[in-house]
Design a protein around this motif. Sequence first.
Motif, PDB file in Angstrom:
ATOM      1  N   UNK A   1       0.817  -1.187   0.000  1.00 34.72           N
ATOM      2  CA  UNK A   1       0.000   0.000   0.000  1.00 34.72           C
ATOM      3  C   UNK A   1       0.864   1.256   0.000  1.00 34.72           C
ATOM      4  N   UNK A   2       2.018   1.174   0.613  1.00 38.85           N
ATOM      5  CA  UNK A   2       2.913   2.326   0.657  1.00 38.85           C
ATOM      6  C   UNK A   2       4.349   1.799   0.684  1.00 38.85           C
ATOM      7  N   UNK A   3       5.262   2.530   0.112  1.00 37.46           N
ATOM      8  CA  UNK A   3       5.094   3.870  -0.440  1.00 37.46           C
ATOM      9  C   UNK A   3       4.546   3.835  -1.864  1.00 37.46           C
ATOM     10  N   UNK A   4       3.678   4.766  -2.179  1.00 35.26           N
ATOM     11  CA  UNK A   4       3.147   4.889  -3.537  1.00 35.26           C
ATOM     12  C   UNK A   4       4.188   5.517  -4.454  1.00 35.26           C
ATOM     13  N   UNK A   5       4.946   6.456  -3.927  1.00 32.54           N
ATOM     14  CA  UNK A   5       6.023   7.123  -4.676  1.00 32.54           C
ATOM     15  C   UNK A   5       7.276   7.097  -3.815  1.00 32.54           C
ATOM     16  N   UNK A   6       8.124   6.072  -3.968  1.00 28.67           N
ATOM     17  CA  UNK A   6       9.312   5.966  -3.116  1.00 28.67           C
ATOM     18  C   UNK A   6      10.282   7.116  -3.326  1.00 28.67           C
ATOM     19  N   UNK A   7      11.070   7.372  -2.307  1.00 27.61           N
ATOM     20  CA  UNK A   7      12.112   8.398  -2.337  1.00 27.61           C
ATOM     21  C   UNK A   7      13.438   7.783  -1.941  1.00 27.61           C
ATOM     22  N   UNK A   8      14.519   8.467  -2.269  1.00 30.86           N
ATOM     23  CA  UNK A   8      15.823   8.086  -1.756  1.00 30.86           C
ATOM     24  C   UNK A   8      15.836   8.538  -0.304  1.00 30.86           C
ATOM     25  N   UNK A   9      15.448   7.603   0.559  1.00 28.89           N
ATOM     26  CA  UNK A   9      15.278   7.898   1.983  1.00 28.89           C
ATOM     27  C   UNK A   9      14.732   6.659   2.661  1.00 28.89           C
ATOM     28  N   UNK A  10      14.501   6.766   3.962  1.00 25.84           N
ATOM     29  CA  UNK A  10      13.783   5.724   4.678  1.00 25.84           C
ATOM     30  C   UNK A  10      12.302   5.937   4.393  1.00 25.84           C
ATOM     31  N   UNK A  11      11.671   4.961   3.752  1.00 27.27           N
ATOM     32  CA  UNK A  11      10.275   5.043   3.329  1.00 27.27           C
ATOM     33  C   UNK A  11       9.407   4.167   4.232  1.00 27.27           C
ATOM     34  N   UNK A  12       8.295   4.715   4.703  1.00 27.06           N
ATOM     35  CA  UNK A  12       7.330   3.897   5.425  1.00 27.06           C
ATOM     36  C   UNK A  12       6.788   2.858   4.459  1.00 27.06           C
ATOM     37  N   UNK A  13       6.773   1.620   4.892  1.00 27.50           N
ATOM     38  CA  UNK A  13       6.311   0.508   4.071  1.00 27.50           C
ATOM     39  C   UNK A  13       5.066  -0.062   4.748  1.00 27.50           C
ATOM     40  N   UNK A  14       3.956  -0.118   4.014  1.00 26.69           N
ATOM     41  CA  UNK A  14       2.690  -0.607   4.561  1.00 26.69           C
ATOM     42  C   UNK A  14       2.135  -1.662   3.613  1.00 26.69           C
ATOM     43  N   UNK A  15       1.730  -2.802   4.169  1.00 32.74           N
ATOM     44  CA  UNK A  15       1.195  -3.895   3.362  1.00 32.74           C
ATOM     45  C   UNK A  15       0.009  -4.536   4.073  1.00 32.74           C
ATOM     46  N   UNK A  16      -0.909  -5.048   3.275  1.00 35.53           N
ATOM     47  CA  UNK A  16      -1.987  -5.872   3.796  1.00 35.53           C
ATOM     48  C   UNK A  16      -1.666  -7.321   3.490  1.00 35.53           C
ATOM     49  N   UNK A  17      -1.896  -8.199   4.443  1.00 36.23           N
ATOM     50  CA  UNK A  17      -1.660  -9.629   4.232  1.00 36.23           C
ATOM     51  C   UNK A  17      -2.979 -10.340   4.494  1.00 36.23           C
ATOM     52  N   UNK A  18      -3.444 -11.069   3.491  1.00 36.05           N
ATOM     53  CA  UNK A  18      -4.753 -11.717   3.551  1.00 36.05           C
ATOM     54  C   UNK A  18      -4.647 -13.175   3.137  1.00 36.05           C
ATOM     55  N   UNK A  19      -5.556 -13.987   3.666  1.00 36.86           N
ATOM     56  CA  UNK A  19      -5.629 -15.405   3.335  1.00 36.86           C
ATOM     57  C   UNK A  19      -6.931 -15.668   2.591  1.00 36.86           C
ATOM     58  N   UNK A  20      -6.835 -16.447   1.507  1.00 34.46           N
ATOM     59  CA  UNK A  20      -8.002 -16.828   0.722  1.00 34.46           C
ATOM     60  C   UNK A  20      -8.813 -17.849   1.511  1.00 34.46           C
ATOM     61  N   UNK A  21     -10.108 -17.629   1.615  1.00 32.06           N
ATOM     62  CA  UNK A  21     -11.014 -18.563   2.279  1.00 32.06           C
ATOM     63  C   UNK A  21     -11.634 -19.470   1.223  1.00 32.06           C
TER      64      UNK A  21
END
Length: 128
Positions: free
Chosen positions: A1-21
Amino acid sequence: MAPQSPNVAENDLVAGIYKYNQPTNIAGDFPDPTQFSYSVVENHTLLIDPRMSEPSMGNHSSLNNVDLTQQDDNLYHGVVNYTMTGNWTLNFILKDENNEVVKGTEVSTDFTPGIEGEKGELFIDILF
């Protein structure tokens, strides 16, 4: 989900993890989108290992990366440090609540100028 536009820097990284039912009652034509559902995967850890795997970059990584852990919003948050623009591979290892590997493999940390770096079982390529 993030970063949408990475930079040369420490970037916040956000992900969703889901399991198929798996559907319990299959009626009608399959695949029927109404028969698909997913659950949030809880209490796992997503280890990250960013690499510039192109031969010209020698498989170099970066410091100050933070593995992703689940937060109150049910998403997984961490930090990826991109030290320069270019082609990056984010290698992942998913571990469960007992610290057992669910999926993913470690990659070599060797400096390999002139040789393409390996990619793990779970990865995404980023170019910016």
